[in-house]
Design an enzyme around this catalytic site. Structure first.
Site, mmCIF file in Angstrom:
data_model
loop_
_atom_site.group_PDB
_atom_site.id
_atom_site.type_symbol
_atom_site.label_atom_id
_atom_site.label_comp_id
_atom_site.label_asym_id
_atom_site.label_seq_id
_atom_site.Cartn_x
_atom_site.Cartn_y
_atom_site.Cartn_z
ATOM 1 N N LEU A 210 35.947 -5.004 0.057
ATOM 2 C CA LEU A 210 37.076 -6.316 -0.670
ATOM 3 C C LEU A 210 38.508 -5.780 0.324
ATOM 4 O O LEU A 210 39.163 -7.319 0.519
ATOM 5 C CB LEU A 210 37.560 -5.922 -1.731
ATOM 6 C CG LEU A 210 37.514 -6.946 -3.183
ATOM 7 C CD1 LEU A 210 36.748 -8.382 -2.524
ATOM 8 C CD2 LEU A 210 37.765 -6.652 -4.120
ATOM 9 N N CYS A 211 39.099 -4.888 1.059
ATOM 10 C CA CYS A 211 39.934 -4.586 1.300
ATOM 11 C C CYS A 211 40.350 -5.397 2.511
ATOM 12 O O CYS A 211 41.622 -6.307 2.931
ATOM 13 C CB CYS A 211 40.856 -3.328 1.369
ATOM 14 S SG CYS A 211 39.153 -2.245 1.740
ATOM 15 N N THR A 212 39.544 -5.040 3.088
ATOM 16 C CA THR A 212 39.404 -6.062 4.557
ATOM 17 C C THR A 212 39.470 -7.654 4.223
ATOM 18 O O THR A 212 40.042 -7.534 5.405
ATOM 19 C CB THR A 212 37.473 -5.520 5.763
ATOM 20 O OG1 THR A 212 37.585 -4.037 5.610
ATOM 21 C CG2 THR A 212 37.628 -6.394 6.587
#
Ligand SMILES: [Zn+2]
Lengths: 443, 182
Positions: A210-212
């Site tokens: 998700l952070c990517t």
């Protein structure tokens, strides 16, 4: 009689050579006979699940191999994008049911073959339907559907004094493809590894951290996934859940993904890619389907005729770089949630007197179970019902009144199954209630 | 390897079906979640709430951390377990607005085992511990809330103050946070 005549036709000469003569590679118990070809042609009933890329191949292969009683089930209709590899369909068939068009095509094209289509979900049928088949062969792209049919075939097994009745085994041959990769496997429910035993082997859906996707997107897929996971729920543009088949929805995702890709300077977002990411489509390669279906059809033939030992039991195939294949024995999991269950019966003397708490003490005190803190659920009228779980406070409070209710009051019937989870058992046990006082009254 | 069909027992058609009319069986996902729930071993900072005790697939997890930046807050997560569990992870959202580098304003949670690192051997318990850990050790390396991550990296004192402000209810960096004191 006409079948006997037919099986002696020249058309089946190659099969007769395999089935009417012994050979060094035969199954040890194989007895060559002309009856085998008759069996294939008159009695052997095959169910093909899925009439897509693999399904079309399977239908063609099995029909040309001499199987005549084939059923095919698929809930989908034909889409333009299917036509490059699902060769039983033509442009005029777009929008029609895959199962129906495929059956009609084979019935016209392969003399003597009779394919019965079922345009519905596999979940629409019950045990009675599935029991009629000798072998089930799957060409599915859905793991949920695979797990469902696997559970169904295992549930149909019959045991006598804890020993499997082999005549209740319906073998399942399962094929799967993903681009240039594929796999084929043979499952003898209750005897060899089932779908659930090897759940780890199925590739998980492609997901990106998700952070990517939120901060450091590098691929066009990251941009699309971001719009799908973050932007859509946030802006909720059409006030409805995202539907991958709705061109308006895909159009919106495409636009937003383009904006994002532009912002991060990432090339490669196309409408097609958006469709692929949203619907989680893996490009299908016609030749991979053909190879995997060919292997599956051969396994069906081996099982149906016993002319050769079936594959044991899992084959992977890959032709990304050269051609590679490898076959090994996937092991049956001792604590498989589905196939390690030998149905157990719990005799109940009087269900109108027996209370739930007495069942719990029975499970804790009996030498066989010796449970610690069993949580019990059941299904009543197709709905799940939690009878008692002490481990979770909010559930305990809402179910503790059940402890003093009798089985009759709880709606349990003769043959009802209760699901019992406890730390002492690696799986949730399914226990069938057998009411002793019911036999007379029922009849 | 057994020989499955002797040609004599080839007729399966019209065979009596003693088990037909059976009620629908519990799915593998249902069996597995029953086990997961019965064996939930919650840390003392966590409680669960099942609005419908018959539906083990939908529930809430409430975390009240007892140490770290977030020790004064109370955070609610919603869990939705799908029919393909445990092949696919449950969908987990944070329902409490929280100033946290790994949780965004929409409640999306960046926890590896909820997405790319999920495996069927993991359980609901694994996720509970994962979420609890997020509150003990917020991770500025993988941010969903970039601003919060930058503050955490540059000045832990300011970060701590921002967290407290958000938990008590108020504006941090132009975003309003609702009060979620224990
Ligand atoms: Zn199994």
């Amino acid at each position: 009689m006409s079948e006997t005549v037919e099986s002696s036709q020249k058309r089946w000469g190659h099969l007769r050579k395999v089935l009417e003569r012994p050979g060094p590679f035969c199954h040890p118990e194989f007895e060559p006979s002309s009856e085998i070809l008759d069996f294939i042609m008159t009695s052997c009933k095959i169910l093909i699940i899925g009439a897509g890329g693999l399904g079309c191949e399977l239908l063609k292969d099995l029909a040309l191999m001499g199987f005549k009683q084939i059923h095919v089930i698929d809930m989908d209709t034909i889409d333009l994008s299917n036509l490059n590899r699902q060769f039983l369909f033509r442009h005029k068939d777009i929008g029609s049911a895959k199962a129906e068009v495929a059956a009609e095509f084979i019935n016209k094209r392969v003399a003597g073959c009779y394919v019965t289509p079922h345009f519905c979900k596999i979940q629409d049928y019950d045990e009675e339907f599935y029991r009629q088949f000798h072998i089930v062969v799957c060409g599915l792209d859905s793991i949920v559907a695979r797990r469902w049919i696997n559970g169904m075939l295992v549930a149909m097994l019959q045991y006598e004094n804890g020993v499997l009745d082999q005549s209740s085994v319906i073998p399942m041959v399962d094929g799967g493809t993903e681009g240039f990769k594929g796999n084929a496997r043979v499952i003898l429910p209750g005897m060899s590894a089932c779908v659930e035993c090897t759940l780890d082997l199925y590739p998980p859906q492609v997901t990106y951290p998700l952070c990517t996707i939120a901060n450091t997107p590098r691929l066009p897929e990251h941009c699309i996934e971001y719009v799908k996971v973050i932007t859509w729920p946030k802006e909720n543009p059409f006030n409805t859940a995202l539907d991958g088949d709705d061109p308006q929805h895909i159009g919106w995702i495409y636009e937003k993904s383009m904006e994002r890709a532009l912002h991060f300077n990432i090339p490669g977002v196309t409408y097609r890619l958006v469709q692929g990411v949203v619907k989680n489509i893996i490009p299908a390669v016609a030749s991979t389907n053909a190879i995997i279906a060919g292997i599956c059809a051969t396994e069906v033939f081996k099982i149906a005729t016993s002319c050769c030992v079936p594959m044991n039991n899992y084959m992977v195939f890959n032709d990304v770089d050269g051609i590679y294949s490898y076959t090994y024995e996937a092991e049956k999991k001792e604590n498989c949630l589905v196939c390690s269950q030998i149905p157990q019966e719990l005799p109940i003397k009087d269900p109108s007197l027996m209370k739930l708490k007495e069942i719990i003490s029975l499970l804790c005190e009996s030498v066989i179970y010796q449970m610690k803190s069993p949580g019990i659920t059941t299904t009543i009228g197709g709905k799940n019902k939690t009878l008692y779980i002490s481990a979770i406070k909010s559930i305990e409070e809402k179910t503790k009144d059940n402890l003093n209710k009798t089985l009759t009051e709880l709606g349990l019937k003769d043959g009802s199954e209760i699901m019992v989870a406890d730390v002492t058992s690696p799986t949730t046990l399914v226990i069938k209630l057998k009411f002793m006082n019911n036999d007379v009254e029922m009849n | 390897m057994i020989k499955l069909f002797s040609l004599k027992q080839q007729k399966k058609d019209g065979e009596a079906s003693p088990r037909s009319g059976n009620p629908k069986k519990a799915s593998a996902a249902q069996l597995r979640i029953t086990k997961d729930i019965n064996e939930l071993n919650l840390p003392k900072t966590c409680t669960t709430e099942f609005p419908d005790p018959d539906d083990l697939l939908t529930f809430k997890l409430i975390i009240c951390p007892d140490e770290g930046f977030y020790r004064t807050g109370r955070f609610i997560f919603s869990f939705k377990v799908g029919p393909n569990y445990p092949h696919e992870p449950p969908k987990v959202k944070c329902e409490t607005q929280v100033y946290h580098p790994n949780i965004d304003q929409q409640g999306n949670v960046c926890l590896n085992i909820l997405r790319e690192d999920w495996k069927p051997v993991l359980t609901i318990n694994s996720i509970v511990y994962g979420l609890q850990y997020l509150f003990l050790e917020p991770n500025p390396e993988d941010p969903l809330n970039k601003e919060a991550a930058e503050v955490l990296t540059n000045n832990r004192r300011v970060f701590e103050q921002n967290v407290q402000k958000a938990i008590r209810g108020g504006y941090v960096g132009g975003i309003y946070f609702e009060r979620c004191l224990k």
